[in-house]
Design an enzyme around this catalytic site. Structure first.
Site, PDB file in Angstrom:
ATOM      1  N   GLU A 235      -3.717   7.930 -11.096  1.00  0.00           N
ATOM      2  CA  GLU A 235      -3.233   7.016 -11.787  1.00  0.00           C
ATOM      3  C   GLU A 235      -3.485   6.915 -13.307  1.00  0.00           C
ATOM      4  OE1 GLU A 235      -5.468   3.490 -10.245  1.00  0.00           O
ATOM      5  OE2 GLU A 235      -5.954   4.551  -8.388  1.00  0.00           O
TER       6      GLU A 235
ATOM      7  N   HIS B  22      -0.468   3.019 -10.443  1.00  0.00           N
ATOM      8  CA  HIS B  22      -1.437   3.352  -9.295  1.00  0.00           C
ATOM      9  C   HIS B  22      -0.520   3.988  -8.271  1.00  0.00           C
ATOM     10  CE1 HIS B  22      -4.394   2.572  -6.184  1.00  0.00           C
ATOM     11  NE2 HIS B  22      -5.143   1.695  -6.858  1.00  0.00           N
TER      12      HIS B  22
ATOM     13  N   ARG C  72       0.914  -1.197  -0.175  1.00  0.00           N
ATOM     14  CA  ARG C  72       0.217   0.187   0.097  1.00  0.00           C
ATOM     15  C   ARG C  72       0.822   1.450   0.011  1.00  0.00           C
ATOM     16  NH1 ARG C  72      -5.080  -0.118  -0.949  1.00  0.00           N
ATOM     17  NH2 ARG C  72      -5.687  -1.555   0.730  1.00  0.00           N
TER      18      ARG C  72
ATOM     19  N   ASP D 121     -13.927  14.768   0.135  1.00  0.00           N
ATOM     20  CA  ASP D 121     -14.965  14.905   1.260  1.00  0.00           C
ATOM     21  C   ASP D 121     -15.643  13.472   1.374  1.00  0.00           C
ATOM     22  OD1 ASP D 121     -16.602  15.547   3.166  1.00  0.00           O
ATOM     23  OD2 ASP D 121     -18.088  16.546   1.739  1.00  0.00           O
TER      24      ASP D 121
ATOM     25  N   ARG E 183       1.879  -6.788  -9.406  1.00  0.00           N
ATOM     26  CA  ARG E 183       2.660  -6.119  -8.303  1.00  0.00           C
ATOM     27  C   ARG E 183       3.038  -6.944  -7.109  1.00  0.00           C
ATOM     28  NH1 ARG E 183      -2.899  -3.553  -5.217  1.00  0.00           N
ATOM     29  NH2 ARG E 183      -4.275  -5.211  -5.292  1.00  0.00           N
TER      30      ARG E 183
HETATM   31  O1  TA6 Z   1      -7.631   2.448  -8.493  1.00  0.00           O
HETATM   32  C1  TA6 Z   1      -8.655   2.685  -7.564  1.00  0.00           C
HETATM   33  C2  TA6 Z   1      -8.862   1.318  -6.959  1.00  0.00           C
HETATM   34  O2  TA6 Z   1      -9.257   0.376  -8.030  1.00  0.00           O
HETATM   35  C3  TA6 Z   1     -10.039   1.293  -5.870  1.00  0.00           C
HETATM   36  O3  TA6 Z   1     -11.080   0.867  -6.112  1.00  0.00           O
HETATM   37  C4  TA6 Z   1      -9.400   0.739  -4.597  1.00  0.00           C
HETATM   38  O4  TA6 Z   1      -9.753  -0.701  -4.491  1.00  0.00           O
HETATM   39  C5  TA6 Z   1      -7.897   0.893  -5.003  1.00  0.00           C
HETATM   40  O5  TA6 Z   1      -7.662   0.770  -6.308  1.00  0.00           O
HETATM   41  C6  TA6 Z   1      -6.735  -0.013  -4.117  1.00  0.00           C
HETATM   42  O6  TA6 Z   1      -6.875  -1.339  -4.395  1.00  0.00           O
HETATM   43  P1  TA6 Z   1      -6.206  -2.406  -3.470  1.00  0.00           P
HETATM   44  O7  TA6 Z   1      -6.296  -3.783  -4.223  1.00  0.00           O
HETATM   45  O8  TA6 Z   1      -4.656  -1.953  -3.630  1.00  0.00           O
HETATM   46  O9  TA6 Z   1      -6.575  -2.268  -2.244  1.00  0.00           O
END
Ligand code: TA6
Length: 293
Positions: free
Chosen positions: A268, A167, A68, A206, A91
């Site tokens: 992204e 991302h 993350r 928000d 990833r």
């Molecule tokens: O790019 C946004 C997204 O697709 C959100 O919907 C959210 O789920 C995020 O990615 C993070 O995904 P992850 O699998 O890393 O928790």
């Protein structure tokens, strides 16, 4: 008096939060650190040492779970738009360093440190996704800029489609004061509310925010509180995604602290609405160029 020889840019193997990584550095002090897992950029610091990316203090850094923070490479599937694990397998797999180089100033644009990371199909990936592919991520660090360039080639004998994203998680002082400028007039799908509309003005936050935009023609500007970034992407990415989980969703994500959502925003470069189709031997590439200041 003897002149001090100039310090060249460099690329060297390091351990970052316990993970094998490569660190690019410039003589002026800028660095970028990329984990081999996922070829995931985890840190980009300026010459003042300030960090531009968000990396959750609770990120799972076990070498195989999604991390993350930084810039996860989502490939060959965005989110859950297909049968694979969410955001694809790129990833969570180890990439290899195909090449790294440090260039004093050959292009006339100052020192650059650059590395190319590689992920090819294996029996493991073919068990999930039965295709031959070669994915490469080039990361180039220059003064005030970080370039991420993803290229994908079909090395198999049948055509296939993919979706993808860079991302990026950016550090912000306070999400309530964060703005993303440049998406005004772009078509938008709010995937949290399932509403289609057109963006009016800058993006502000928000609560939970999860929108897929048609890509803007010009670079975006992220106003992050104590700093701002310019985010440019190649036209080959048809979409831009902006995501912040907000307090309620954040509380359900084990790898974010309760206030983690306040200090991050994802912006992204993505190919989602129009999957990329690759015939055998064909290739695609898409870049994102991040500018500080
Ligand atoms: O790019 C946004 C997204 O697709 C959100 O919907 C959210 O789920 C995020 O990615 C993070 O995904 P992850 O699998 O890393 O928790």
């Amino acid at each position: 008096m003897t002149a001090t020889p100039p310090v060249p840019p460099s690329a060297r193997s390091v351990t970052f939060h316990g993970l094998p990584a490569l660190q690019l550095a410039l003589p002026t002090g800028e660095t970028a650190t990329i984990a081999l897992q996922g070829a995931q950029v985890l840190s980009w610091t300026g010459r003042d040492g300030a960090e531009r990316f968000f990396l959750s203090p609770r990120a799972a850094l076990d070498g195989h779970s999604p991390i993350r923070g930084g810039v996860p490479v989502c490939f060959p599937q965005f989110n859950q738009r297909g049968p694979l694990a969410k955001h694809g397998f790129a990833r969570t797999l180890p990439w290899r360093v195909e090449r790294s180089e440090a260039d004093g100033d050959s292009g006339g644009e100052g020192p650059v440190a650059r590395a190319v990371f590689a992920l090819d199909d294996t029996p493991e990936t073919r068990a999930w996704w039965p295709h031959g592919f070669a994915a490469r991520l080039t990361v180039a660090l220059s003064a005030e800029h970080l370039l991420l360039d993803l290229s994908v080639r079909n090395t198999g004998t049948t055509a296939w489609d993919f979706t993808a994203a860079l991302h990026g998680y950016y550090r912000v002082s306070d999400i309530a004061a964060t703005r993303v400028e440049g998406l005004d007039g772009c078509a938008r799908w709010d995937s949290a509310a399932d509403v289609h509309s057109v963006q009016q003005g800058p993006v502000a936050f928000d609560g939970e925010y999860d929108c897929i935009f048609s890509a803007a023609p010009a670079p975006l500007r992220l106003h992050a509180g104590d700093h701002a970034l310019t985010l440019a992407q190649s036209p080959s990415w048809g979409n831009t995604v902006v995501w912040n989980p907000g307090a309620a969703l954040c509380a359900k994500l084990a790898d974010l602290p309760p206030d983690g959502y306040r200090h991050m925003v994802c912006v992204e470069a993505a190919c989602i609405d129009q999957p990329v189709h690759l015939a055998p031997g064909a290739g695609w590439s898409g870049w994102q160029r991040l500018g500080a200041g």
